[in-house]
Write a protein that holds these residues in place. Structure first.
Motif, short mmCIF file in Angstrom:
data_model
loop_
_atom_site.label_atom_id
_atom_site.label_comp_id
_atom_site.label_asym_id
_atom_site.label_seq_id
_atom_site.Cartn_x
_atom_site.Cartn_y
_atom_site.Cartn_z
N SER A 1 0.81 -1.22 0.00
CA SER A 1 0.00 0.00 0.00
C SER A 1 0.84 1.27 0.00
O SER A 1 0.30 2.38 0.12
N ASP A 2 2.17 1.13 -0.14
CA ASP A 2 3.05 2.30 -0.13
C ASP A 2 2.79 3.20 -1.35
O ASP A 2 2.37 2.72 -2.41
N ILE A 3 3.08 4.46 -1.18
CA ILE A 3 2.84 5.46 -2.23
C ILE A 3 4.11 5.65 -3.05
O ILE A 3 5.18 5.91 -2.48
N CYS A 4 4.01 5.55 -4.35
CA CYS A 4 5.15 5.81 -5.24
C CYS A 4 5.24 7.32 -5.46
O CYS A 4 4.34 7.95 -6.03
N LEU A 5 6.33 7.91 -5.01
CA LEU A 5 6.53 9.35 -5.13
C LEU A 5 7.11 9.75 -6.48
O LEU A 5 6.88 10.85 -6.96
N TYR A 6 7.90 8.84 -7.08
CA TYR A 6 8.52 9.17 -8.36
C TYR A 6 8.95 7.89 -9.05
O TYR A 6 9.43 6.95 -8.41
N HIS A 7 8.77 7.86 -10.37
CA HIS A 7 9.21 6.74 -11.20
C HIS A 7 10.08 7.28 -12.32
O HIS A 7 9.60 8.05 -13.16
N GLU A 8 11.36 6.92 -12.31
CA GLU A 8 12.26 7.34 -13.38
C GLU A 8 12.18 6.31 -14.52
O GLU A 8 12.63 5.18 -14.38
N LYS A 9 11.57 6.70 -15.62
CA LYS A 9 11.31 5.78 -16.72
C LYS A 9 12.44 5.73 -17.74
O LYS A 9 12.48 4.81 -18.56
N ASP A 10 13.35 6.69 -17.73
CA ASP A 10 14.48 6.69 -18.64
C ASP A 10 15.48 5.65 -18.16
O ASP A 10 16.08 5.79 -17.08
N ASP A 11 15.70 4.59 -18.95
CA ASP A 11 16.52 3.49 -18.46
C ASP A 11 18.01 3.78 -18.48
O ASP A 11 18.82 2.91 -18.15
N THR A 12 18.41 5.00 -18.86
CA THR A 12 19.81 5.39 -18.71
C THR A 12 20.05 6.15 -17.41
O THR A 12 21.19 6.52 -17.12
N PHE A 13 18.99 6.40 -16.63
CA PHE A 13 19.11 7.12 -15.37
C PHE A 13 18.81 6.20 -14.19
O PHE A 13 17.99 5.29 -14.29
N SER A 14 19.46 6.48 -13.06
CA SER A 14 19.20 5.79 -11.80
C SER A 14 18.96 6.84 -10.72
O SER A 14 19.48 7.96 -10.81
N ILE A 15 18.21 6.49 -9.70
CA ILE A 15 17.88 7.45 -8.66
C ILE A 15 18.54 7.09 -7.33
O ILE A 15 18.89 5.93 -7.08
N ASP A 16 18.74 8.10 -6.51
CA ASP A 16 19.32 7.92 -5.18
C ASP A 16 18.62 8.84 -4.20
O ASP A 16 17.81 9.70 -4.59
N LEU A 17 18.95 8.68 -2.92
CA LEU A 17 18.23 9.37 -1.85
C LEU A 17 19.19 9.76 -0.74
O LEU A 17 20.02 8.95 -0.32
N GLN A 18 19.12 11.02 -0.30
CA GLN A 18 19.88 11.48 0.86
C GLN A 18 19.01 12.40 1.70
O GLN A 18 18.08 13.02 1.19
#
Length: 745
Positions: A265-282
């Motif tokens: 039931s978690d909420i997706c805040l962002y989906h990076e659809k470009d498969d040449t990009f990766s996401i991180d979190l700080q």
């Protein structure tokens, strides 16, 4: 603190693993071959022709069959077992020496020890090692009268009988008992200090499970979050933000999780659809914001989340503009942004108001010779980590009050360091203090933690790594030399040796280390186990070759894409320089590289096998072209920004010219040791296996060629601290055997 130019050490190539392969009993049975179970003749991998054609060019890979994504093929596992058995048999005569060397290396470390405690809220947090134990304990102590004791360079954690007792929050040794591999890569305390979220990997595949526990009693809180990365942060006391990966293990989604609810039931805040990009979190040092970055190797843009209102979602901090990369911090009414572009390749530092991110104020302009590497932001100060002429620097600035205009920085104060070559990195600091904590070491100086008062310039050492066995740093010499590359570029080399054991007449053995990819800076670092070579008369050197980041952003740009060959020719130039300057000879020159550094090893061995006596390639990325042509392999798409896209003809032919597997020839090679990890998620085990199989079938010499595959480990080999020392003893034993330097026992 953020990590600038945050690239992966190498492309991720692992898929989900079979549960049967992760159990300790299965792992033991796979590696149960002994030297008596096999003859000394090396295993010969069968040849099954696999033709690959592109741009009119035909490649034949006879060992393509070794790639098994499930890692359960009996035929593949049998071949890897045979290679391990052969390695054991070849080195069986040195096992007694290896065991003694392991005892020597282990004997230098202080087994029972604690890290320097850091202040966080009302507690000191730290980790503890116990004698004889492989893993850490995570601990804390209450700070007496913490509201009345401002942070100082002279702070020490009270440990008297009348002081608050130690509380062990988590003992990794207990958690690791049921696993052949165990690693915790995130340990995050909730804002109210009542809960801890930690990310756990029990296979080595870097697919994590996040557990939340009650700090006081250790009981689990809710169900764990599964199949996630190790990027996890507290937004507030009952809300976590975390990241998941797609089917090729690319971090692509940011989620909001409320404690007590199911992950579904978690909420997706962002989906990076470009498969040449990766996401991180700080999370910001101020603890008020979370930053989500989406990046490839040349572009990075940022969103921010208000930690007090995470349900409001993401807001754009810096827009997606191709070629512009940015990283963010927060303090008071401003975000601080490091921005890099083609024009400002070594980065500039800007500030912008929180309530109007479109308005920016330059704080530190771009400089062609100085690269902004990282920063630590405080309530009243800013520490900037820079690089100039290949050496790191730290500059501390005093900031105006939060409610005053932020228009510029006053002259900063540089911190002085004592060694000619060294490494310095940020450590955990308290945001509301004036104390900057950093770690420092050099090739002869053990890891040291310092507290630096940015108001007074006073620096106090908090801890120096204990090195047992009579170690004396003054007995070792460190130097910085410069080799001339084939195009005239000056390439720095860091060197260390024991001054009373080295002749510097060409007769000394030398181990040359290299990496040279992803803008990673291989600064001169201390390693106690290395003393076992130095004290036997070795010289150790690091070649700071192009493709790394030691000399600034352009140094990296000149060692990637269609300039990647510079990485390899730089390393060869460094080796030739060391021989010309009589640090060693060809007969005594050993080389070492891991991961992308393993690509370096494979390439220079093909280019100049006559130049080296011994080579160690750890989990090497050696099947470059085949891997980068397959977008179904994890993170291949994002790696195109590092190596180039071989689906384009120009890149195809250039990459083929240096890809180690594609350039093995019928000629003499040095003694070579190659390692692999069955569960490696960055370099699939099949790459080093194919390299060894083809090399063994092709080379014309009788030198040792050994493959060691760890069945219960990933990219970083085994997880226990003593297990890692055992592996180091194994590698050193191979090198010493190849040089005929193992004494009769």
């Amino acid at each position: 603190m953020w990590r600038l130019f945050n690239s992966r050490s190498l492309l991720v190539t692992a898929l989900s693993l079979s549960a049967s392969l992760s159990s300790p009993n299965t792992l033991r049975s796979m590696s149960s071959f002994s030297s008596t179970d096999t003859m000394r003749s090396p295993p010969a991998a069968k040849k099954v022709e696999h033709r690959m054609e592109m741009f009119g060019d035909v490649r034949v890979d006879n060992y393509y069959w070794l790639r098994d994504d499930s890692r359960t093929s009996p035929e593949v596992l049998s071949y890897l077992q045979q290679e391990n058995a052969y390695t054991d048999s070849v080195l069986s005569g040195t096992k007694q020496f290896e065991d003694q060397l392991f005892k020597e290396i282990r004997g230098r470390i202080k087994e029972e020890d604690i890290s320097v405690p850091y202040r966080q809220g009302p507690y000191y947090y730290y980790t503890r090692n116990l004698e004889g134990k492989e893993y850490l304990q995570h601990c804390r102590r209450l700070i007496p009268n913490h509201d009345m004791t401002p942070c100082s360079v002279h702070d020490t954690m009270p440990t008297g009988p009348d002081d608050p007792p130690e509380h062990v929050i988590l003992d990794e040794n207990i958690k690791a008992q049921e696993h052949g591999f165990y690693s915790i890569q995130a340990f995050k305390v909730s804002p109210n200090h009542k809960l801890v979220a930690y990310a756990e990997d029990t296979k080595g595949d870097e697919i994590y499970t996040v557990h939340v526990i009650d700090v006081e009693i250790g009981a689990p809180v809710g169900k764990p979050l599964t199949s996630v990365t190790s990027d996890v942060e507290w937004a507030n006391d009952d809300t976590l933000v975390y990241i998941t990966m797609d089917e090729i293990l690319r971090p692509d989604k940011v989620w909001l999780h409320k404690l007590g609810t199911d992950q579904s039931s978690d909420i997706c805040l962002y989906h990076e659809k470009d498969d040449t990009f990766s996401i991180d979190l700080q999370k910001s040092e101020s603890q008020e914001f979370l930053f989500v970055g989406s990046e490839n190797k040349i572009t990075r843009f940022i969103f921010f989340i208000d930690a007090s209102k995470p349900e409001d979602g993401l807001k754009v901090l810096t827009p997606h503009v191709v070629g512009i990369a940015s990283w963010a911090k927060h303090r008071g009414n401003h975000f601080f942004i490091i921005r890099r572009s083609e024009e400002f390749f070594n980065s500039e530092l800007l500030a912008c108001p929180v309530d109007d991110v479109s308005v920016t104020t330059p704080l530190i302009p771009h400089r062609e010779r100085i690269k902004i590497q990282d920063t630590c932001l405080f309530a009243n100060h800013l520490a900037v980590y820079e690089r100039e002429n290949g050496l790191p620097k730290v500059i501390a600035y005093h900031l105006p009050a939060v409610d005053e205009p932020l228009t510029s920085l006053e002259d900063g104060r540089a911190i002085d360091f004592i060694d000619p070559v060294y490494t310095v990195d940020p450590a955990q600091s308290e945001f509301n203090s004036s104390i900057l904590r950093f770690s420092y070491s050099s090739l002869r100086t053990p890891d040291s933690v310092y507290d630096y008062d940015m108001n007074t310039g006073t620096s106090v050492v908090k801890k120096i790594e204990t090195v047992l066995g009579g170690f004396d740093a003054s007995e070792y010499v460190t130097e910085r030399k410069w080799a001339t590359a084939s195009d005239g570029t000056q390439v720095p080399i860091s060197i260390v040796y024991r001054k009373n054991l080295v002749n510097l007449d060409g007769s000394d053995p030398l181990l040359l280390y290299g990496y040279g990819s992803y803008e990673v800076c291989i600064d001169p670092w201390f390693k106690a186990s290395r003393l076992s070579l130095l004290d036997r008369g070795f010289i150790f050197a690091i070649a700071h070759i192009r493709g790394g980041g030691e000399m600034g952003r352009q140094w990296y740009e000149n060692g990637k894409y269609l300039k990647k060959m510079n990485t390899f020719t730089d390393f060869i130039a460094c080796a030739e320089y060391l021989i010309e300057q009589r640090y060693c000879s060809k007969e005594k020159l050993c080389i070492e590289g891991r991961s992308a550094g393993g690509l370096l090893m494979g390439s220079v061995l093909n280019m100049r096998p006559d130049l080296f006596k011994v080579a160690f390639a750890g989990v090497p990325f050696v099947d470059v072209l085949t891997t980068m042509l397959d977008p179904t392999i994890p993170l291949t798409t994002s790696e195109w920004e590092e190596w180039g896209d071989p689906r384009k003809e120009e890149f195809y032919h250039y990459m083929k010219a240096y890809s180690p597997v594609d350039n093995i020839k019928a000629k003499n090679y040095p003694h070579i040791l190659v390692t692999a990890g069955l569960h490696d998620p960055r370099v699939m085990y099949s790459e080093p296996a194919k390299f060894v199989a083809k090399l063994r079938a092709t080379k014309t010499d009788n030198n040792m060629l050994l493959l060691k595959c760890e069945f219960g480990a990933g990219h970083s080999s085994k997880s226990g601290r003593f297990e890692k020392l055992q592996e180091q003893a194994f590698i050193y034993t191979f090198i010493l055997k190849a040089l005929d330097m193992i004494p009769e026992l």
